[in-house]
Design a protein around this motif. Sequence first.
Motif, PDB file in Angstrom:
ATOM      1  N   LEU A   1     -32.099  32.623-114.572  1.00 27.90           N
ATOM      2  CA  LEU A   1     -31.934  32.596-116.023  1.00 27.90           C
ATOM      3  C   LEU A   1     -33.166  31.933-116.629  1.00 27.90           C
ATOM      4  O   LEU A   1     -33.577  30.870-116.168  1.00 27.90           O
ATOM      5  CB  LEU A   1     -30.706  31.772-116.418  1.00 27.90           C
ATOM      6  CG  LEU A   1     -29.357  32.195-115.867  1.00 27.90           C
ATOM      7  CD1 LEU A   1     -28.301  31.155-116.230  1.00 27.90           C
ATOM      8  CD2 LEU A   1     -28.966  33.560-116.406  1.00 27.90           C
ATOM      9  N   SER A   2     -33.756  32.563-117.649  1.00 27.98           N
ATOM     10  CA  SER A   2     -34.921  31.951-118.271  1.00 27.98           C
ATOM     11  C   SER A   2     -35.129  32.469-119.680  1.00 27.98           C
ATOM     12  O   SER A   2     -34.806  33.613-119.984  1.00 27.98           O
ATOM     13  CB  SER A   2     -36.173  32.243-117.452  1.00 27.98           C
ATOM     14  OG  SER A   2     -37.307  31.642-118.049  1.00 27.98           O
TER      15      SER A   2
ATOM     16  N   GLN B   1     -31.839  39.028-109.248  1.00 26.85           N
ATOM     17  CA  GLN B   1     -31.920  39.551-110.605  1.00 26.85           C
ATOM     18  C   GLN B   1     -32.448  38.468-111.529  1.00 26.85           C
ATOM     19  O   GLN B   1     -32.410  37.281-111.212  1.00 26.85           O
ATOM     20  CB  GLN B   1     -30.522  40.000-111.061  1.00 26.85           C
ATOM     21  CG  GLN B   1     -30.473  40.730-112.378  1.00 26.85           C
ATOM     22  CD  GLN B   1     -29.067  41.205-112.716  1.00 26.85           C
ATOM     23  OE1 GLN B   1     -28.209  41.324-111.844  1.00 26.85           O
ATOM     24  NE2 GLN B   1     -28.816  41.473-113.981  1.00 26.85           N
ATOM     25  N   PHE B   2     -32.924  38.887-112.687  1.00 25.68           N
ATOM     26  CA  PHE B   2     -33.485  37.992-113.696  1.00 25.68           C
ATOM     27  C   PHE B   2     -32.813  38.316-115.018  1.00 25.68           C
ATOM     28  O   PHE B   2     -32.810  39.467-115.440  1.00 25.68           O
ATOM     29  CB  PHE B   2     -34.989  38.253-113.789  1.00 25.68           C
ATOM     30  CG  PHE B   2     -35.761  37.260-114.605  1.00 25.68           C
ATOM     31  CD1 PHE B   2     -36.472  36.248-113.986  1.00 25.68           C
ATOM     32  CD2 PHE B   2     -35.815  37.359-115.991  1.00 25.68           C
ATOM     33  CE1 PHE B   2     -37.210  35.345-114.733  1.00 25.68           C
ATOM     34  CE2 PHE B   2     -36.546  36.463-116.735  1.00 25.68           C
ATOM     35  CZ  PHE B   2     -37.248  35.453-116.101  1.00 25.68           C
ATOM     36  N   ILE B   3     -32.203  37.322-115.661  1.00 23.19           N
ATOM     37  CA  ILE B   3     -31.586  37.506-116.972  1.00 23.19           C
ATOM     38  C   ILE B   3     -32.304  36.609-117.965  1.00 23.19           C
ATOM     39  O   ILE B   3     -32.484  35.415-117.719  1.00 23.19           O
ATOM     40  CB  ILE B   3     -30.081  37.164-116.952  1.00 23.19           C
ATOM     41  CG1 ILE B   3     -29.325  38.136-116.038  1.00 23.19           C
ATOM     42  CG2 ILE B   3     -29.504  37.187-118.367  1.00 23.19           C
ATOM     43  CD1 ILE B   3     -27.845  37.818-115.882  1.00 23.19           C
TER      44      ILE B   3
ATOM     45  N   ARG C   1     -22.176  37.714-122.671  1.00 22.99           N
ATOM     46  CA  ARG C   1     -21.042  37.816-121.746  1.00 22.99           C
ATOM     47  C   ARG C   1     -21.251  39.007-120.826  1.00 22.99           C
ATOM     48  O   ARG C   1     -21.044  38.935-119.619  1.00 22.99           O
ATOM     49  CB  ARG C   1     -19.753  37.951-122.572  1.00 22.99           C
ATOM     50  CG  ARG C   1     -18.519  38.265-121.791  1.00 22.99           C
ATOM     51  CD  ARG C   1     -17.338  38.481-122.777  1.00 22.99           C
ATOM     52  NE  ARG C   1     -16.243  39.158-122.144  1.00 22.99           N
ATOM     53  CZ  ARG C   1     -16.126  40.474-122.020  1.00 22.99           C
ATOM     54  NH1 ARG C   1     -17.041  41.274-122.501  1.00 22.99           N
ATOM     55  NH2 ARG C   1     -15.078  40.999-121.414  1.00 22.99           N
ATOM     56  N   GLU C   2     -21.692  40.121-121.414  1.00 19.97           N
ATOM     57  CA  GLU C   2     -21.912  41.344-120.640  1.00 19.97           C
ATOM     58  C   GLU C   2     -23.011  41.168-119.600  1.00 19.97           C
ATOM     59  O   GLU C   2     -22.914  41.720-118.508  1.00 19.97           O
ATOM     60  CB  GLU C   2     -22.233  42.522-121.566  1.00 19.97           C
ATOM     61  CG  GLU C   2     -21.044  43.025-122.354  1.00 19.97           C
ATOM     62  CD  GLU C   2     -20.625  42.095-123.512  1.00 19.97           C
ATOM     63  OE1 GLU C   2     -21.491  41.332-124.023  1.00 19.97           O
ATOM     64  OE2 GLU C   2     -19.441  42.107-123.872  1.00 19.97           O
ATOM     65  N   ASP C   3     -24.060  40.417-119.938  1.00 17.11           N
ATOM     66  CA  ASP C   3     -25.131  40.160-118.969  1.00 17.11           C
ATOM     67  C   ASP C   3     -24.572  39.488-117.719  1.00 17.11           C
ATOM     68  O   ASP C   3     -24.888  39.889-116.590  1.00 17.11           O
ATOM     69  CB  ASP C   3     -26.217  39.248-119.560  1.00 17.11           C
ATOM     70  CG  ASP C   3     -27.027  39.903-120.657  1.00 17.11           C
ATOM     71  OD1 ASP C   3     -27.170  41.142-120.664  1.00 17.11           O
ATOM     72  OD2 ASP C   3     -27.542  39.145-121.511  1.00 17.11           O
ATOM     73  N   LEU C   4     -23.744  38.459-117.924  1.00 22.04           N
ATOM     74  CA  LEU C   4     -23.169  37.727-116.794  1.00 22.04           C
ATOM     75  C   LEU C   4     -22.203  38.598-116.002  1.00 22.04           C
ATOM     76  O   LEU C   4     -22.264  38.650-114.768  1.00 22.04           O
ATOM     77  CB  LEU C   4     -22.457  36.460-117.282  1.00 22.04           C
ATOM     78  CG  LEU C   4     -23.310  35.425-118.012  1.00 22.04           C
ATOM     79  CD1 LEU C   4     -22.450  34.254-118.467  1.00 22.04           C
ATOM     80  CD2 LEU C   4     -24.462  34.952-117.158  1.00 22.04           C
ATOM     81  N   LEU C   5     -21.335  39.303-116.706  1.00 20.66           N
ATOM     82  CA  LEU C   5     -20.343  40.147-116.032  1.00 20.66           C
ATOM     83  C   LEU C   5     -21.004  41.309-115.291  1.00 20.66           C
ATOM     84  O   LEU C   5     -20.581  41.664-114.186  1.00 20.66           O
ATOM     85  CB  LEU C   5     -19.309  40.662-117.026  1.00 20.66           C
ATOM     86  CG  LEU C   5     -18.420  39.583-117.658  1.00 20.66           C
ATOM     87  CD1 LEU C   5     -17.467  40.213-118.673  1.00 20.66           C
ATOM     88  CD2 LEU C   5     -17.661  38.799-116.606  1.00 20.66           C
ATOM     89  N   ASP C   6     -22.048  41.887-115.878  1.00 23.76           N
ATOM     90  CA  ASP C   6     -22.774  42.974-115.202  1.00 23.76           C
ATOM     91  C   ASP C   6     -23.410  42.477-113.907  1.00 23.76           C
ATOM     92  O   ASP C   6     -23.383  43.165-112.884  1.00 23.76           O
ATOM     93  CB  ASP C   6     -23.852  43.569-116.103  1.00 23.76           C
ATOM     94  CG  ASP C   6     -23.284  44.424-117.228  1.00 23.76           C
ATOM     95  OD1 ASP C   6     -22.079  44.764-117.189  1.00 23.76           O
ATOM     96  OD2 ASP C   6     -24.049  44.746-118.167  1.00 23.76           O
TER      97      ASP C   6
END
Length: 119
Positions: free
Chosen positions: A77-78, A96-98, A104-109
């Motif tokens: 996460l950055s 992966q990089f978020i 919420r969708e980013d985390l669930l995906d």
Amino acid sequence: MVVDDSRTIRRTAETLLEREGFIVITADDGFEALAKIVDGEPDIVFLDIMMPRLDGYQTCAVIKSNARFRATPVIMLSSKDGIFDKARGKLAGSEQFITKPFTREDLLDAIQQHVHVTR
């Protein structure tokens, strides 16, 4: 597991994931995360890059160098989204990089993509 030196980010991610029925372990830096990962054995780790003492890249490398946790997905996460940051995350072993702010969708995906979830 959510590891971030920002209390706000930790609480946000924790709340979003707990609402979806997940049990969430939090840590405020890499050292605390490494201590908690042994007892908690998380299915996935969301890991901030910029943290004091032990940054996300170093923490990820330690997690991935341990045979017991090598297969545990680590999602970086950055607030930075440069190609250098993403490449350095991959070199450390992240899946992966978020970019923050996340949804919420980013985390669930990420969970759906990297963890076999049964509910």
